[in-house]
Design an enzyme around this catalytic site. Structure first.
Site, short mmCIF file in Angstrom:
data_model
loop_
_atom_site.label_atom_id
_atom_site.label_comp_id
_atom_site.label_asym_id
_atom_site.label_seq_id
_atom_site.Cartn_x
_atom_site.Cartn_y
_atom_site.Cartn_z
CG ASN A 104 -1.71 1.21 1.46
OD1 ASN A 104 -1.83 2.04 0.56
ND2 ASN A 104 -2.30 1.34 2.64
CD1 TRP A 105 3.43 1.18 -2.97
CD2 TRP A 105 3.55 2.51 -4.77
NE1 TRP A 105 4.22 0.55 -3.91
CE2 TRP A 105 4.30 1.35 -5.03
CE3 TRP A 105 3.47 3.49 -5.76
CZ2 TRP A 105 4.97 1.14 -6.23
CZ3 TRP A 105 4.13 3.28 -6.97
CH2 TRP A 105 4.88 2.11 -7.19
CE LYS A 106 -0.05 3.15 4.79
NZ LYS A 106 0.12 3.20 6.24
CG HIS B 273 -5.65 1.93 5.53
ND1 HIS B 273 -5.17 2.85 6.42
CD2 HIS B 273 -4.64 1.05 5.33
CE1 HIS B 273 -3.92 2.53 6.74
NE2 HIS B 273 -3.58 1.43 6.09
CD GLU C 255 -2.59 5.45 6.99
OE1 GLU C 255 -2.59 5.51 5.75
OE2 GLU C 255 -1.66 4.92 7.64
CD GLU D 3 -3.39 -2.63 7.52
OE1 GLU D 3 -2.27 -2.79 7.04
OE2 GLU D 3 -4.08 -1.63 7.29
N GLY E 151 2.75 1.91 10.79
CA GLY E 151 3.74 2.98 10.62
C GLY E 151 4.52 3.30 11.89
CB SER F 59 5.36 -2.16 11.84
OG SER F 59 5.02 -0.81 12.11
N GLY G 117 2.88 -1.29 4.26
CA GLY G 117 2.92 0.13 3.92
C GLY G 117 4.34 0.56 3.60
N GLY G 118 5.02 1.13 4.60
CA GLY G 118 6.35 1.71 4.42
C GLY G 118 7.33 0.82 3.68
#
Ligand code: PGA
Length: 245
Positions: A10-12, A93, A95, A160, A166, A200, A221-222
């Site tokens: 997920n590049w966000k 998600h 976010e 999640e 993150g 993470s 993600g990251g």
């Protein structure tokens, strides 16, 4: 019941056209790991160009509207994502739930829109740190599932924990296994549903997490923003099938 593994990135809100080189690099790994599925969710601006070069890598949107078209400035429909070359869409998600006040009922409506447009929804659930500390994680996730899941099959679930996203913190392997077992027991036809873990996930912890039998993959993600770390996570997935579908 053997379920396919899925490693999703997920590049966000990250990624310019030059980031498409990452898709090309991951394509090579995807060719060597045809036993599992690899999914990348770039920002909407890159979906069409990503899909053109994706090869065996599948492409996802990061959100969609509840309707397929209409007067909704700035929104993107499931049909549009599909038209641009996406096969999946991430929904609910944390976010989006936090930044855009998306309630579970809206996530469910979006999931139905996605299924109607021929997309596979990846529906996210997860408790906050306070809820985990208060011992209500299962209650919270159970309610999110009840309110977010559509009554049609064909979705993927991503567990999640919000406090792990993150932050560099991950749930313990025991807690992940327990929550995935709980989710599976709550979902109709649970033994067939793919359930991913997210929060993470890194090359260092991927092998432990992906070896849990209830875990069918990761939402990353990251660590999906660099080819080396995303490839290492893919390579850490155990081989559940000797060959591709
Ligand atoms: P993270 O993000 O891997 O950077 O924690 C996971 C996610 O939000 O899907």
């Amino acid at each position: 019941m053997a379920r396919r593994m899925l490693i999703a990135g997920n590049w966000k809100m990250n990624g310019l056209r030059q980031s498409l080189v990452l898709i090309e690099e991951i394509r090579g790994v995807a060719n060597s790991r045809s036993d599992l599925d690899i999914l990348i969710a770039p920002p909407a601006t890159l979906i069409e160009s990503a899909a053109k070069i994706a090869g065996p890598v599948k492409i996802a949107g990061q959100d969609c509207h509840t309707e397929q078209s209409g007067a909704h400035t700035g929104d993107i429909s499931a049909e549009m994502l599909r038209d641009a070359g996406a096969s999946h869409v991430i929904l609910g998600h944390s976010e989006r739930r936090a930044d855009h006040n998306e309630p579970s009922a809206m996530v469910r409506a979006k999931a139905l829109a996605a299924l109607s447009a021929g997309l596979i929804p990846v529906i996210c659930v997860g408790e906050s740190e306070a809820e985990r500390r208060a011992g209500t994680a299962e209650e919270v996730v159970g309610q999110q599932l009840e309110d977010s899941l559509p009554d049609r099959r064909g979705y993927i679930i991503a567990y999640e924990p919000v406090w792990a996203i993150g932050t560099g913190l991950t749930a313990s392997l025991d807690d992940i296994a327990a929550m995935h077992g709980f989710i599976r027991s709550k979902v109709p036809g649970g033994s067939k549903v793919q359930i991913l873990y997210g929060g993470s996930v890194k090359p260092e912890n991927a092998s432990g997490i992906l070896s849990i039998s209830e875990v069918d993959g990761a939402l990353v993600g990251g660590a999906s923003l660099e080819a080396d770390s995303f490839s290492a996570i893919i390579e850490a997935a155990p081989i559940r099938f000797a060959s591709s579908k």
